[in-house]
Structure formats: C-alpha cells, structure tokens
Design an enzyme around this catalytic site. Structure first.
Site, PDB file in Angstrom:
ATOM      1  N   LYS A  94       4.582   3.016   5.515  1.00  0.00           N
ATOM      2  CA  LYS A  94       3.863   3.636   6.632  1.00  0.00           C
ATOM      3  C   LYS A  94       4.742   4.564   7.474  1.00  0.00           C
ATOM      4  O   LYS A  94       4.257   5.541   8.032  1.00  0.00           O
ATOM      5  CB  LYS A  94       3.226   2.567   7.527  1.00  0.00           C
ATOM      6  CG  LYS A  94       1.988   1.930   6.916  1.00  0.00           C
ATOM      7  CD  LYS A  94       1.230   1.108   7.936  1.00  0.00           C
ATOM      8  CE  LYS A  94      -0.092   0.616   7.380  1.00  0.00           C
ATOM      9  NZ  LYS A  94       0.096  -0.542   6.466  1.00  0.00           N
ATOM     10  N   GLU A 116      -5.128   2.640  16.793  1.00  0.00           N
ATOM     11  CA  GLU A 116      -5.479   1.225  16.779  1.00  0.00           C
ATOM     12  C   GLU A 116      -4.576   0.538  15.758  1.00  0.00           C
ATOM     13  O   GLU A 116      -3.971   1.201  14.903  1.00  0.00           O
ATOM     14  CB  GLU A 116      -6.939   1.022  16.373  1.00  0.00           C
ATOM     15  CG  GLU A 116      -7.226   1.145  14.882  1.00  0.00           C
ATOM     16  CD  GLU A 116      -7.175   2.576  14.357  1.00  0.00           C
ATOM     17  OE1 GLU A 116      -7.281   3.513  15.180  1.00  0.00           O
ATOM     18  OE2 GLU A 116      -7.014   2.736  13.143  1.00  0.00           O
ATOM     19  N   SER A 383       4.865  -1.366  -1.852  1.00  0.00           N
ATOM     20  CA  SER A 383       4.649  -0.638  -0.606  1.00  0.00           C
ATOM     21  C   SER A 383       5.342  -1.251   0.605  1.00  0.00           C
ATOM     22  O   SER A 383       5.634  -0.547   1.567  1.00  0.00           O
ATOM     23  CB  SER A 383       3.154  -0.486  -0.334  1.00  0.00           C
ATOM     24  OG  SER A 383       2.502  -1.743  -0.361  1.00  0.00           O
TER      25      SER A 383
HETATM   26  C1  LIG Z   1      -0.920  -0.929   5.508  1.00  0.00           C
HETATM   27  C2  LIG Z   1      -0.341  -1.337   4.209  1.00  0.00           C
HETATM   28  C3  LIG Z   1      -0.996  -1.077   2.990  1.00  0.00           C
HETATM   29  C4  LIG Z   1      -2.367  -0.473   2.906  1.00  0.00           C
HETATM   30  O1  LIG Z   1      -2.469   0.850   3.306  1.00  0.00           O
HETATM   31  P1  LIG Z   1      -2.685   2.057   2.285  1.00  0.00           P
HETATM   32  O2  LIG Z   1      -3.068   3.181   3.169  1.00  0.00           O
HETATM   33  O3  LIG Z   1      -3.775   1.668   1.321  1.00  0.00           O
HETATM   34  O4  LIG Z   1      -1.406   2.272   1.589  1.00  0.00           O
HETATM   35  C5  LIG Z   1      -0.353  -1.418   1.807  1.00  0.00           C
HETATM   36  N1  LIG Z   1       0.858  -2.015   1.813  1.00  0.00           N
HETATM   37  C6  LIG Z   1       1.516  -2.293   2.960  1.00  0.00           C
HETATM   38  C7  LIG Z   1       2.839  -2.954   2.885  1.00  0.00           C
HETATM   39  C8  LIG Z   1       0.942  -1.966   4.197  1.00  0.00           C
HETATM   40  O5  LIG Z   1       1.604  -2.255   5.334  1.00  0.00           O
END
Ligand SMILES: *Cc1c(COP(=O)(O)O)cnc(C)c1O
Length: 399
Positions: A94, A116, A383
């Site tokens: 993010k 938010e 992610s």
């Molecule tokens: C917020 C989040 C997501 C989901 O958001 P996307 O916009 O679909 O990428 C995925 N993995 C993590 C670690 C997150 O914090």
C-alpha cells in the site's frame, strides 16, 4: 490486443464498459482537475525522480523475489516464487500508491489528505506517507474497528494523523466511507481524498495502478535476469485489486504468462459470508464507478465477509472486470480454511509470516503447483506481512 491493454483507460476513464465517473457534475470537475494535474506531473522528471528516490530509500525497493524451496518441495509440482512486498517499509504494497497520492496532493497545493480505513492498513500507510511528505492527514474509522485494531490506531496517532471515530450505523468501514466522503464534500477543491485501491471514480483506478506498477516492472526484470525466462503463472490476491494490478500490468502483453487473481470465498461461495466479487458479482455502480458488484436487487451493496479484512470490499477495480471479460486474467477463490493452511505452511516451511490477504494468493498457488510439472514457475505477489494477523490466527487455531 497487447498494446490495447497498456492504453487503458480511455479519456473518460473507461476500461471497456467498466470504470468512468458516476458523480454529480461539481465532483466530476474536481476529479478531472486531479486527472489533469496527474497527467501533467507524471511526465516530469522531477515527479518521477522524487517518487523513484522514495521507492529506493524510504520503501526499500526493489523488493526481492524469493524462491520458496521448502514450500515447493512439500507441495510437489511447479516451483513457487514470492515477490516480497511484505518487506516494504510499513509492511505491505500500500505504501507504493500512498506515496504517489501524497506527493500529488502536495504538488496540487491541497491542504489536507483524507481517507477512510477498515482494519487500519490504508490509514497507517497513508499517515506515514503524509508525515514524510509534510501534509495534513485525516483518517475516518468506525468505532467497532477502532476497538478491534488497536495497534494500527496507535500508529496513526503517533504518525500525526487526525483520527475521526465514526459512531453512526454499523460503526464499521461502510459508515467510515460515508463519513470521510461528507468531510471531503465540505471542500473538495482544497482536500484530497486518497482512495486505497484501484477503485473509485476516474482517475483513481488508473493512478493507483500506475503507482503500483513498479511491482511488476521490477518482478519481470528480476525473474528474467535470474531464470532467463518469464514465470509461467503470476498470481495475486484481489480485494479492490491494487496489488494484483501492480504485478499484472507489466505482464499483460506477455500472452504466454498466465495471470490469476484470487478472491476470498470466506466460509464458502454457497454461504452469504464471502467477498468473491468477480466470481459471483453483477455489473453495477458503487462509490462513483461501474464494476462487478455484490449487490441486492435494489443495487445496494451486500454485506461482505473475509477472514482477511483487507479483501472484504463489495466492488472491485474496473480494469479487473475488463480483464476477466476479455479472458486475459482468470479469477479464482479460496476459503478461509485454505487461507489459514497456506498462512501456517509458509510460516513453518520458510519462516515468513504472510498477511492473511496474501495467504489467499499463496493458497491457490499451492493448489495449482501440484497440478503442474516441476520445470514450471509460479510467481506470487506476497502483498504484505502477517504481524497484524498473528494474534488472531494463534487464537483461532488454539496455538
Ligand atoms: C489492503 C491489502 C490487500 C488488498 O488490497 P488490494 O487493493 O486488492 O491489493 C492485500 N494485501 C494486503 C497485505 C493488504 O494490506
């Protein structure tokens, strides 16, 4: 077709029939202003240089690709590799788009960035980016979520963000969206609403994708340099879809690379407790744009659920909807239980605790690997890291 993917969206913000700006005229004008400013700065060496410098020296990019040897051996079949976005500063992908949004807001002379947050991940990443860039930050969060997500609430305060507790309705994400939006409407010319994924009205799906596309640009070059070939499959979890668009974009023209987005099936697709928007949704409008939606007959968003709170959104990015319809990306889903299995498997075979969101992509990779020959390679976008989920999982599994 390859080139067509890279030229999206069109000037009205459409990816085929999805996206756009479903907004009152005064807000459309504000969004068009953001688009103009973005299109102007993105071409300047100063903006790209500043962003590249922050990616390198603040986020810690490039993130490595790690071959999960013990996990792959345990599963049998294709090799599983991880793009380590969990190693970024603040612990997830993010920060890549929050930095871009904060820089753009600053460049446009906006006085306040607001958003938010549900579980607080977007709030913490945005508060960090705003502290760094030097711009005021205001985060709206439901009281129920504030009570549940204490560490993130504390971090946002330390980082200097103004936290607005939302006491109306269900006191969760849905009401926090309404609250933040009302605040934004008080002065949309001077405020900047920082959307947390590739969703919302044009230009946000395009802008957030562009900021995240560093992930795929790095990954493609890294994989080629290491293996002298591309991965056979690239996989990512899909909530709103930003980490998935981030890693997919650079691979879109590579017709031989199979792209897979993984959604939360929660307690099962035959129950109401899931957030499998691409798998079970229908086309409709939500939060200022058109996409697949989990909605009732009146077009109201349905309550959605996932064990990974970052994935429980009833809409999804418009480019994903287009890529599904044209068949370039395949969308699958995994249940909470499969996600937990993957979470524990990666922790115990590789010493990496993944975010529950990322564990969805990993769970599907583990299933698929078994069906493929060992000379094939699956690249998973990891992610985020799972520190935030560790207590919950331990309690849930009785560890
Ligand atoms: C917020 C989040 C997501 C989901 O958001 P996307 O916009 O679909 O990428 C995925 N993995 C993590 C670690 C997150 O914090």
């Amino acid at each position: 077709m390859a080139q067509q993917f890279l030229e999206m969206p069109d000037s009205q913000g459409f990816f085929g029939e999805y996206g756009g700006q479903i907004l009152p005229p005064e807000l459309k004008a504000v969004m068009d202003g953001i688009n103009d400013a973005y299109e102007q700065v993105r071409k300047t060496a100063a903006f790209q240089g500043e962003l590249a410098d922050l990616y390198a020296h603040y986020v810690g990019r490039p993130s490595p690709i790690f071959y999960a040897r013990r996990l792959s051996d345990r599963q049998g079949g294709a090799h599983i590799h991880l793009k380590r976005e969990d190693l970024n500063h603040t612990g997830a992908h993010k920060i890549n788009h929050c930095l871009g949004e904060a820089l753009l807001a600053k460049h446009m002379g906006k006085t306040k960035v607001l958003a938010e947050t549900g579980a607080g991940q977007h709030g913490v990443a945005l508060a960090s980016a705003c502290a760094l860039v030097g711009i005021e930050c205001e985060i709206h969060m439901g009281e129920v979520d504030i009570a549940k997500e204490h560490p993130n609430v504390t971090k946002m305060k330390i980082l200097g963000a103004r936290l607005v507790p939302v006491t109306r309705g269900t006191r969760t994400l849905k009401d926090a969206v309404d609250s933040a939006f009302e605040e934004y409407m008080l002065d949309p010319v001077h405020f900047f609403y920082a959307i947390g994924s590739v969703v919302g009205p044009h230009p946000f799906p395009k802008m957030v994708r562009d900021f995240q596309s560093i992930v795929g640009r790095e990954a493609r070059a890294q994989f080629l340099a290491e293996h002298q070939r591309l991965p056979d499959v690239v996989m990512a979890c899909v909530g709103g879809g930003s980490n998935a668009m981030g890693i997919f974009t650079e691979f879109l023209p590579d017709a031989d690379v199979q792209l897979v987005g993984v959604e939360p099936a929660g307690r099962g697709l035959d129950t109401p407790d899931h957030a499998a928007t691409m798998t079970l949704g229908t086309k409709g409008a939500i939060h200022g744009f058109i996409c697949y939606n989990l909605q009732d007959e009146k077009g109201e968003p349905l309550p959605v659920y996932s064990i990974a709170s970052g994935l429980d959104y009833p809409g999804v990015g418009p480019q994903h909807c287009y890529l599904k319809d044209v068949g370039r990306v395949q969308y699958e889903s995994v249940t909470d239980d499969e996600c937990l299995d993957a979470f524990m498997a990666l922790s115990r075979t590789e010493g990496i605790i993944p975010a529950l969101e990322s564990a969805h992509a990993l769970a599907y990779a583990m299933k698929l690997a078994k069906t493929l020959p060992p000379e094939q390679n699956i690249l998973v976008n990891l992610s985020g890291r799972g520190d935030k989920d560790a207590d919950f999982v331990a309690q849930h599994l009785g560890l």
